[in-house]
Design a protein around this motif. Sequence first.
Motif, PDB file in Angstrom:
ATOM      1  N   CYS A 112      30.962  47.145  47.036  1.00 36.96           N
ATOM      2  CA  CYS A 112      30.617  45.562  47.285  1.00 36.96           C
ATOM      3  C   CYS A 112      29.233  45.545  47.975  1.00 36.96           C
ATOM      4  O   CYS A 112      28.344  44.564  47.775  1.00 36.96           O
ATOM      5  N   GLY A 113      28.720  46.323  48.985  1.00 41.26           N
ATOM      6  CA  GLY A 113      27.511  46.295  49.748  1.00 41.26           C
ATOM      7  C   GLY A 113      26.389  46.365  48.619  1.00 41.26           C
ATOM      8  O   GLY A 113      25.476  45.638  48.778  1.00 41.26           O
ATOM      9  N   LEU A 114      26.757  47.413  47.896  1.00 37.76           N
ATOM     10  CA  LEU A 114      25.496  47.744  47.143  1.00 37.76           C
ATOM     11  C   LEU A 114      25.391  46.830  45.787  1.00 37.76           C
ATOM     12  O   LEU A 114      24.249  46.462  45.411  1.00 37.76           O
ATOM     13  N   ALA A 115      26.585  46.097  45.567  1.00 36.10           N
ATOM     14  CA  ALA A 115      26.354  45.060  44.475  1.00 36.10           C
ATOM     15  C   ALA A 115      25.823  43.670  45.030  1.00 36.10           C
ATOM     16  O   ALA A 115      24.735  43.201  44.329  1.00 36.10           O
ATOM     17  N   GLY A 116      25.852  43.432  46.325  1.00 35.83           N
ATOM     18  CA  GLY A 116      25.370  42.379  46.850  1.00 35.83           C
ATOM     19  C   GLY A 116      23.901  42.766  47.008  1.00 35.83           C
ATOM     20  O   GLY A 116      22.853  41.834  46.854  1.00 35.83           O
ATOM     21  N   TRP A 117      23.424  44.059  47.398  1.00 35.43           N
ATOM     22  CA  TRP A 117      21.992  44.165  47.535  1.00 35.43           C
ATOM     23  C   TRP A 117      21.264  44.122  46.158  1.00 35.43           C
ATOM     24  O   TRP A 117      20.188  43.670  45.997  1.00 35.43           O
ATOM     25  N   VAL A 118      22.065  44.817  45.173  1.00 36.17           N
ATOM     26  CA  VAL A 118      21.439  44.570  43.653  1.00 36.17           C
ATOM     27  C   VAL A 118      21.375  42.968  43.151  1.00 36.17           C
ATOM     28  O   VAL A 118      20.243  42.808  42.555  1.00 36.17           O
ATOM     29  N   GLY A 119      22.209  42.370  43.863  1.00 40.76           N
ATOM     30  CA  GLY A 119      22.269  40.863  43.261  1.00 40.76           C
ATOM     31  C   GLY A 119      21.308  39.836  44.080  1.00 40.76           C
ATOM     32  O   GLY A 119      21.257  38.924  43.657  1.00 40.76           O
ATOM     33  N   ASP A 122      21.502  38.000  50.650  1.00 40.76           N
ATOM     34  CA  ASP A 122      21.088  38.279  52.079  1.00 40.76           C
ATOM     35  C   ASP A 122      22.006  38.932  52.930  1.00 40.76           C
ATOM     36  O   ASP A 122      23.102  39.319  52.474  1.00 40.76           O
ATOM     37  N   GLY A 123      21.539  39.778  54.066  1.00 42.83           N
ATOM     38  CA  GLY A 123      22.362  40.381  54.826  1.00 42.83           C
ATOM     39  C   GLY A 123      23.825  39.972  55.341  1.00 42.83           C
ATOM     40  O   GLY A 123      24.533  40.533  55.490  1.00 42.83           O
ATOM     41  N   THR A 124      23.725  38.383  55.904  1.00 41.73           N
ATOM     42  CA  THR A 124      24.851  37.998  56.176  1.00 41.73           C
ATOM     43  C   THR A 124      26.001  38.135  55.018  1.00 41.73           C
ATOM     44  O   THR A 124      27.162  38.147  55.522  1.00 41.73           O
ATOM     45  N   SER A 125      25.533  37.701  53.954  1.00 48.02           N
ATOM     46  CA  SER A 125      26.582  37.452  52.567  1.00 48.02           C
ATOM     47  C   SER A 125      27.015  38.893  52.573  1.00 48.02           C
ATOM     48  O   SER A 125      28.330  39.279  52.188  1.00 48.02           O
ATOM     49  N   ILE A 126      26.129  39.768  52.479  1.00 49.21           N
ATOM     50  CA  ILE A 126      26.467  41.377  52.162  1.00 49.21           C
ATOM     51  C   ILE A 126      27.512  41.793  53.244  1.00 49.21           C
ATOM     52  O   ILE A 126      28.803  42.354  53.007  1.00 49.21           O
ATOM     53  N   LEU A 127      27.221  41.641  54.373  1.00 50.07           N
ATOM     54  CA  LEU A 127      28.296  41.887  55.475  1.00 50.07           C
ATOM     55  C   LEU A 127      29.421  41.163  55.410  1.00 50.07           C
ATOM     56  O   LEU A 127      30.460  41.938  55.640  1.00 50.07           O
ATOM     57  N   GLY A 128      29.552  39.982  55.200  1.00 47.38           N
ATOM     58  CA  GLY A 128      30.625  39.348  55.273  1.00 47.38           C
ATOM     59  C   GLY A 128      31.695  39.607  54.072  1.00 47.38           C
ATOM     60  O   GLY A 128      32.770  39.996  54.290  1.00 47.38           O
ATOM     61  N   ASN A 129      30.951  39.819  52.976  1.00 47.25           N
ATOM     62  CA  ASN A 129      31.811  40.296  51.631  1.00 47.25           C
ATOM     63  C   ASN A 129      32.132  41.734  51.924  1.00 47.25           C
ATOM     64  O   ASN A 129      33.696  42.099  51.697  1.00 47.25           O
TER      65      ASN A 129
END
Length: 371
Positions: A112-119, A122-129
């Motif tokens: 999930c974190g990797l997909a948010g980073w590739v997409g 931002d850090g807040t969205s990645i952390l929340g997901n």
Amino acid sequence: MILLVWPLWDMAGGHAEPLWLACIALAAVAAMHVAIVLTAFDGRVPMRIPISLVVAQTGLTSVVAVGFKGGWYSLFPLLGLATGVVVGHASRQTRGPEASMLLGIGGVSAVCGLAGWVGGEDGTSILGNSYGTITAGLVTAVILRLFSAITLLRDAREELAEAAVTQERLRFSRDLHDLLGHTLSLMVVKAQAVRLVADRDPVLAAEQATDIETVGRRALGEVRQAVSGYRGRGLADELDAARTALCDSGVDATVFRDGPPLPAGPDALLGWAVREGVTNVIRHSGARRCEISVRNDGERVVLELKDDGVGPGGAVPDVNGAECGAYGVPGGHGLRGLTERMAVADGTVEAGPAPGGGFLLTVTVPVTPSL
């Protein structure tokens, strides 16, 4: 499945293009999630099937989340739920870290974190997901593990109760065999001797008959002692045994006794009542707490045995012939026999739902010299 609202909202707002591809992707994710839950809860399906489906859903969720972005990242908490279902049904290790939780829930959270980073999130969205994915997976897995543990504890309680009954029966049969085996054999031999010498030597036959009488009286006394020990050990010993048996069965036991010591008769009767009541609590009630109180005011003694269980309802007659609710299986003899025993001593037995929930057994016995 309510987590699919966010991708649907993006599709309705025109933020997921092409729309036909988004519809197919969302339907595939939903179908895969349902398949994971159904196969994980079906004991006939090998665990490798839901595990493979989780791996497939992880790949599909990553692709569609990176491709459509926005609300599509909410599919990762849905993936966490599916992973928690599989982890909750997976076999557990007796020692060491939970590999299934670390690899399963930790793995999908990392994806999930990797997909948010590739997409480009931002850090807040990645952390929340990622947090939502971890929480969904852990809560689901822990709840399923707790249900499994509760089921095992209930099965163990029933097995302990059955084992205790079986052990007591074996003890009683061994006692009777030890007491009567040699004695009855001796009596048969002497009876045969009496028959053989009765005509030729009446004096010797009379001596042998006297020996038979002596051996028989001795055996009768030993059997009475054995039966007395089997049926009851007195109130104090039965209270101690009840506390131990309840604790061993996972029931929190509280024992309270007030008043002067009891005569032998009421003491034995109440000991029998404690044994019968506690046996019902362990075998039928499913209780977590049990309170036993004995109050002697000098004229009568009252035993109350209350639990918070919801055991199956049977029916046993009271001393007047009416029927009252009880734990026992309908037609059982435990509380019926207890009621009849107390009736002989002018005592009463009341059994039924307790105020505030649970079950209450009340036994009242007069304290009189005749007992």
